[in-house]
Design a protein around this motif. Structure first.
Motif, mmCIF file in Angstrom:
data_model
loop_
_atom_site.group_PDB
_atom_site.id
_atom_site.type_symbol
_atom_site.label_atom_id
_atom_site.label_comp_id
_atom_site.label_asym_id
_atom_site.label_seq_id
_atom_site.Cartn_x
_atom_site.Cartn_y
_atom_site.Cartn_z
ATOM 1 N N VAL A 114 -7.282 75.760 1.928
ATOM 2 C CA VAL A 114 -7.902 76.422 3.086
ATOM 3 C C VAL A 114 -7.020 76.357 4.327
ATOM 4 O O VAL A 114 -6.684 77.384 4.919
ATOM 5 N N TYR A 115 -6.634 75.156 4.729
ATOM 6 C CA TYR A 115 -5.964 75.000 6.013
ATOM 7 C C TYR A 115 -4.612 75.701 6.071
ATOM 8 O O TYR A 115 -4.223 76.219 7.115
ATOM 9 N N ARG A 116 -3.888 75.719 4.974
ATOM 10 C CA ARG A 116 -2.596 76.418 5.003
ATOM 11 C C ARG A 116 -2.780 77.887 5.371
ATOM 12 O O ARG A 116 -1.977 78.462 6.115
ATOM 13 N N LYS A 117 -3.838 78.488 4.832
ATOM 14 C CA LYS A 117 -4.075 79.905 5.113
ATOM 15 C C LYS A 117 -4.539 80.117 6.546
ATOM 16 O O LYS A 117 -4.006 80.979 7.257
ATOM 17 N N VAL A 118 -5.534 79.344 6.987
ATOM 18 C CA VAL A 118 -6.060 79.580 8.336
ATOM 19 C C VAL A 118 -5.045 79.193 9.412
ATOM 20 O O VAL A 118 -5.046 79.764 10.503
ATOM 21 N N MET A 119 -4.174 78.244 9.098
ATOM 22 C CA MET A 119 -3.148 77.842 10.064
ATOM 23 C C MET A 119 -1.901 78.710 9.970
ATOM 24 O O MET A 119 -1.017 78.629 10.831
ATOM 25 N N GLY A 120 -1.801 79.486 8.873
ATOM 26 C CA GLY A 120 -0.629 80.330 8.694
ATOM 27 C C GLY A 120 0.639 79.568 8.392
ATOM 28 O O GLY A 120 1.727 79.912 8.857
ATOM 29 N N THR A 121 0.498 78.496 7.574
ATOM 30 C CA THR A 121 1.665 77.655 7.276
ATOM 31 C C THR A 121 2.191 77.848 5.852
ATOM 32 O O THR A 121 2.876 76.982 5.323
ATOM 33 N N GLY A 122 1.845 78.973 5.227
ATOM 34 C CA GLY A 122 2.410 79.260 3.921
ATOM 35 C C GLY A 122 1.421 79.127 2.782
ATOM 36 O O GLY A 122 0.208 79.060 2.988
ATOM 37 N N TYR A 123 1.978 79.077 1.575
ATOM 38 C CA TYR A 123 1.161 79.019 0.368
ATOM 39 C C TYR A 123 0.860 77.580 -0.038
ATOM 40 O O TYR A 123 1.612 76.663 0.318
ATOM 41 N N PRO A 124 -0.222 77.377 -0.805
ATOM 42 C CA PRO A 124 -0.556 76.022 -1.250
ATOM 43 C C PRO A 124 0.564 75.386 -2.061
ATOM 44 O O PRO A 124 1.249 76.058 -2.830
ATOM 45 N N ASP A 125 0.742 74.103 -1.864
ATOM 46 C CA ASP A 125 1.700 73.313 -2.635
ATOM 47 C C ASP A 125 0.992 72.860 -3.909
ATOM 48 O O ASP A 125 0.073 72.040 -3.864
ATOM 49 N N SER A 126 1.414 73.403 -5.050
ATOM 50 C CA SER A 126 0.710 73.125 -6.316
ATOM 51 C C SER A 126 0.758 71.646 -6.680
ATOM 52 O O SER A 126 -0.178 71.117 -7.292
ATOM 53 N N ALA A 127 1.816 70.959 -6.301
ATOM 54 C CA ALA A 127 1.921 69.524 -6.612
ATOM 55 C C ALA A 127 0.843 68.746 -5.859
ATOM 56 O O ALA A 127 0.227 67.821 -6.409
ATOM 57 N N ASN A 128 0.602 69.104 -4.606
ATOM 58 C CA ASN A 128 -0.447 68.442 -3.825
ATOM 59 C C ASN A 128 -1.825 68.744 -4.405
ATOM 60 O O ASN A 128 -2.684 67.858 -4.481
ATOM 61 N N VAL A 129 -2.059 70.000 -4.807
ATOM 62 C CA VAL A 129 -3.352 70.376 -5.399
ATOM 63 C C VAL A 129 -3.593 69.587 -6.677
ATOM 64 O O VAL A 129 -4.691 69.055 -6.899
ATOM 65 N N LYS A 130 -2.576 69.473 -7.514
ATOM 66 C CA LYS A 130 -2.724 68.706 -8.762
ATOM 67 C C LYS A 130 -2.985 67.233 -8.475
ATOM 68 O O LYS A 130 -3.806 66.596 -9.144
ATOM 69 N N ALA A 131 -2.299 66.699 -7.490
ATOM 70 C CA ALA A 131 -2.501 65.286 -7.141
ATOM 71 C C ALA A 131 -3.918 65.054 -6.629
ATOM 72 O O ALA A 131 -4.569 64.063 -6.981
ATOM 73 N N GLY A 132 -4.421 65.966 -5.800
ATOM 74 C CA GLY A 132 -5.781 65.838 -5.293
ATOM 75 C C GLY A 132 -6.816 65.957 -6.394
ATOM 76 O O GLY A 132 -7.803 65.214 -6.417
ATOM 77 N N ALA A 133 -6.597 66.901 -7.319
ATOM 78 C CA ALA A 133 -7.532 67.094 -8.434
ATOM 79 C C ALA A 133 -7.559 65.875 -9.351
ATOM 80 O O ALA A 133 -8.607 65.544 -9.925
ATOM 81 N N LYS A 134 -6.443 65.199 -9.480
ATOM 82 C CA LYS A 134 -6.393 63.975 -10.284
ATOM 83 C C LYS A 134 -7.056 62.813 -9.557
ATOM 84 O O LYS A 134 -7.841 62.055 -10.140
ATOM 85 N N ALA A 135 -6.768 62.676 -8.261
ATOM 86 C CA ALA A 135 -7.278 61.540 -7.493
ATOM 87 C C ALA A 135 -8.794 61.570 -7.343
ATOM 88 O O ALA A 135 -9.441 60.514 -7.321
ATOM 89 N N ILE A 136 -9.390 62.764 -7.248
ATOM 90 C CA ILE A 136 -10.838 62.820 -7.028
ATOM 91 C C ILE A 136 -11.601 62.207 -8.201
ATOM 92 O O ILE A 136 -12.687 61.650 -8.023
ATOM 93 N N LYS A 137 -11.026 62.249 -9.389
ATOM 94 C CA LYS A 137 -11.693 61.661 -10.561
ATOM 95 C C LYS A 137 -11.857 60.151 -10.371
ATOM 96 O O LYS A 137 -12.917 59.591 -10.665
ATOM 97 N N TYR A 138 -10.814 59.521 -9.884
ATOM 98 C CA TYR A 138 -10.869 58.083 -9.624
ATOM 99 C C TYR A 138 -11.952 57.756 -8.592
ATOM 100 O O TYR A 138 -12.725 56.805 -8.754
ATOM 101 N N HIS A 139 -12.022 58.563 -7.543
ATOM 102 C CA HIS A 139 -12.999 58.306 -6.482
ATOM 103 C C HIS A 139 -14.431 58.557 -6.958
ATOM 104 O O HIS A 139 -15.340 57.818 -6.573
ATOM 105 N N LEU A 140 -14.632 59.574 -7.768
ATOM 106 C CA LEU A 140 -15.967 59.811 -8.326
ATOM 107 C C LEU A 140 -16.371 58.663 -9.242
ATOM 108 O O LEU A 140 -17.537 58.249 -9.269
ATOM 109 N N ASP A 141 -15.410 58.123 -9.974
ATOM 110 C CA ASP A 141 -15.688 56.966 -10.838
ATOM 111 C C ASP A 141 -16.094 55.754 -9.993
ATOM 112 O O ASP A 141 -17.001 54.997 -10.365
ATOM 113 N N TYR A 142 -15.415 55.574 -8.853
ATOM 114 C CA TYR A 142 -15.745 54.450 -7.981
ATOM 115 C C TYR A 142 -17.138 54.618 -7.385
ATOM 116 O O TYR A 142 -17.919 53.658 -7.298
ATOM 117 N N MET A 143 -17.475 55.832 -6.991
ATOM 118 C CA MET A 143 -18.813 56.091 -6.468
ATOM 119 C C MET A 143 -19.871 55.815 -7.530
ATOM 120 O O MET A 143 -20.924 55.238 -7.239
#
Length: 221
Positions: A114-143
């Motif tokens: 979202v923010y990259r588009k609204v701020m006009g700072t380019g396209y999403p970094d796929s490595a960051n998206v993959k890292a976030g998608a992986k990390a959320i699993k750990y956090h949901l497990d902790y919850m």
């Protein structure tokens, strides 16, 4: 009239909005494109961050400081436990979501999608998206681990820890980035908290150019 300068998909803004709504404090919302660092906004908060609350003739910044102030000045309903151990645990978990969860998940998913588009700072970094998608699993497990032992995240009563977590997850749910099937106990917790009247204005948010997930505002998703 109280005024909150905010951005709709800022979890820190949402946390303060939930606190205000739970305590039935009326506030006008002013959407702030804080990344543009406008002169008027920087006068309100030289740190250049949202949210900023104008209340009683004063300006307040830093979401956790605002929420603690509101809980002290408007103690009903309480959002921090009255015992030291309970307050510690609630504060610990607010810190967990606003620091660790934000940097590992929210900033990498909402930040890239979202923010990259609204701020006009380019396209999403796929490595960051993959890292976030992986990390959320750990956090949901902790919850799930916490909720298997308690009614709410910090104990048997709802606290700011729940609002902090829900603020982040609601942003991610807007873009359908939460696997609610991973843990039924986490899904039940979120359904319970998003059904509160305090959540209504958050669920009505829309960001131009981004349609919310079909189930986003569904209280029985």
């Amino acid at each position: 009239m109280n005024t909150l300068y905010h951005y709709p998909l800022s979890p820190f803004s949402r946390k303060v909005r939930l606190c205000l709504a739970e305590k039935k404090i009326e506030v006008g919302l002013v959407e702030e494109r804080y990344w543009e660092q406008g002169a008027d906004f920087l006068r309100r908060n030289p740190a250049g961050k949202v949210p900023v609350l104008r209340m009683g003739g004063r300006l307040m910044s830093e979401s956790m400081a605002i929420c603690e102030y509101l809980d002290e000045v408007h103690p009903t309903p309480p959002l921090f436990p009255r015992d030291p151990e309970g307050r510690y645990e609630a504060r610990r978990l607010v810190g967990w979501f606003d620091d660790k969860f934000y940097h590992e998940v929210t900033s990498k998913l909402i930040g890239e999608r979202v923010y990259r588009k609204v701020m006009g700072t380019g396209y999403p970094d796929s490595a960051n998206v993959k890292a976030g998608a992986k990390a959320i699993k750990y956090h949901l497990d902790y919850m799930a681990y916490l909720l298997d032992q308690r009614r709410w995240l910090a104990g048997n009563d709802m606290t700011m820890a729940d609002f902090a977590a829900a603020a982040h997850l609601s942003c991610l749910d807007y873009t359908s980035d939460v696997d609610w099937h991973r843990h039924e106990v986490v899904k039940d917790w979120y359904a319970k908290i998003k059904s509160r009247p305090a959540f209504r204005s958050v669920l009505a948010d829309e960001v131009p150019g981004f349609q919310p997930a079909a189930h986003y505002a569904d209280l029985d998703f």
